[in-house]
Design a protein around this motif. Structure first.
Motif, PDB file in Angstrom:
ATOM      1  N   LYS A  30       0.814  -1.220   0.000  1.00  0.00           N
ATOM      2  CA  LYS A  30       0.000   0.000   0.000  1.00  0.00           C
ATOM      3  C   LYS A  30       0.844   1.266   0.000  1.00  0.00           C
ATOM      4  O   LYS A  30       0.337   2.349  -0.263  1.00  0.00           O
ATOM      5  CB  LYS A  30      -0.950  -0.017   1.191  1.00  0.00           C
ATOM      6  CG  LYS A  30      -1.987  -1.121   1.049  1.00  0.00           C
ATOM      7  CD  LYS A  30      -2.960  -1.148   2.184  1.00  0.00           C
ATOM      8  CE  LYS A  30      -3.980  -2.239   1.902  1.00  0.00           C
ATOM      9  NZ  LYS A  30      -4.416  -2.939   3.059  1.00  0.00           N
ATOM     10  N   SER A  89       2.296  -0.731  -6.818  1.00  0.00           N
ATOM     11  CA  SER A  89       1.070  -0.365  -6.109  1.00  0.00           C
ATOM     12  C   SER A  89       0.063  -1.509  -6.180  1.00  0.00           C
ATOM     13  O   SER A  89       0.113  -2.347  -7.091  1.00  0.00           O
ATOM     14  CB  SER A  89       0.464   0.896  -6.729  1.00  0.00           C
ATOM     15  OG  SER A  89      -0.116   0.587  -7.988  1.00  0.00           O
ATOM     16  N   PRO A  90      -0.873  -1.575  -5.239  1.00  0.00           N
ATOM     17  CA  PRO A  90      -1.881  -2.640  -5.257  1.00  0.00           C
ATOM     18  C   PRO A  90      -2.682  -2.688  -6.569  1.00  0.00           C
ATOM     19  O   PRO A  90      -2.964  -3.766  -7.085  1.00  0.00           O
ATOM     20  CB  PRO A  90      -2.786  -2.316  -4.073  1.00  0.00           C
ATOM     21  CG  PRO A  90      -1.896  -1.576  -3.126  1.00  0.00           C
ATOM     22  CD  PRO A  90      -0.980  -0.761  -4.011  1.00  0.00           C
TER      23      PRO A  90
END
Length: 141
Positions: free
Chosen positions: A62, A104-105
């Protein structure tokens, strides 16, 4: 664009472009090795990955804002017929998990979709035909 490519942001923008002609223009204006690597992985059925289908067990990062551009060079280890063919499957899969945990997710989710050829329908008008029309030599089948 290149190393700074964040596919999730780019495809969101591309999906908002109204016409196929404008989408092709947008793709050409932003052409990079990294973008073409992602699109080939997502839409070229002749490109297979030496990885199991589905989402591997990984911890989404995150705190990362990195995109596919930062990790695209690693995909030579995951595609069949390239440098990763000689790797043990668990080493290759561990390397893939590291890639997912470094971006990033949203980007990790798209990378898994790309690997599994499941990008169709996620972004309006972003199709195999659009990519083939824009980059005629990119997709083999």
């Amino acid at each position: 664009m290149g190393k700074e490519l964040v596919v999730s942001e780019f495809l969101n923008k591309l999906g908002k472009v109204k016409t196929a002609a404008k989408k092709r223009e947008f793709l050409k204006e932003n052409e990079s090795r990294q973008l073409k690597t992602f699109l080939k992985g997502a839409f070229d059925d002749s490109l297979e990955f030496n990885l199991p289908k589905g989402t591997p067990p990984y911890t989404p990062n995150k705190k990362s804002e990195d995109g596919f551009g930062r990790v695209s060079k690693e995909f030579k280890y995951f595609a069949k017929g390239y440098e990763g063919d000689g790797m043990k499957s668990w080493d290759r899969e561990a390397k893939f998990i590291k890639v997912l945990e470094s971006v990033s997710p949203e980007e990790a989710e798209l990378i898994v979709m790309m690997k599994d050829k499941k990008l169709v329908g996620k972004y309006k008008g972003v199709t195999k035909k659009l990519v083939s029309d824009t980059f005629p030599t990119l997709i083999q089948k």
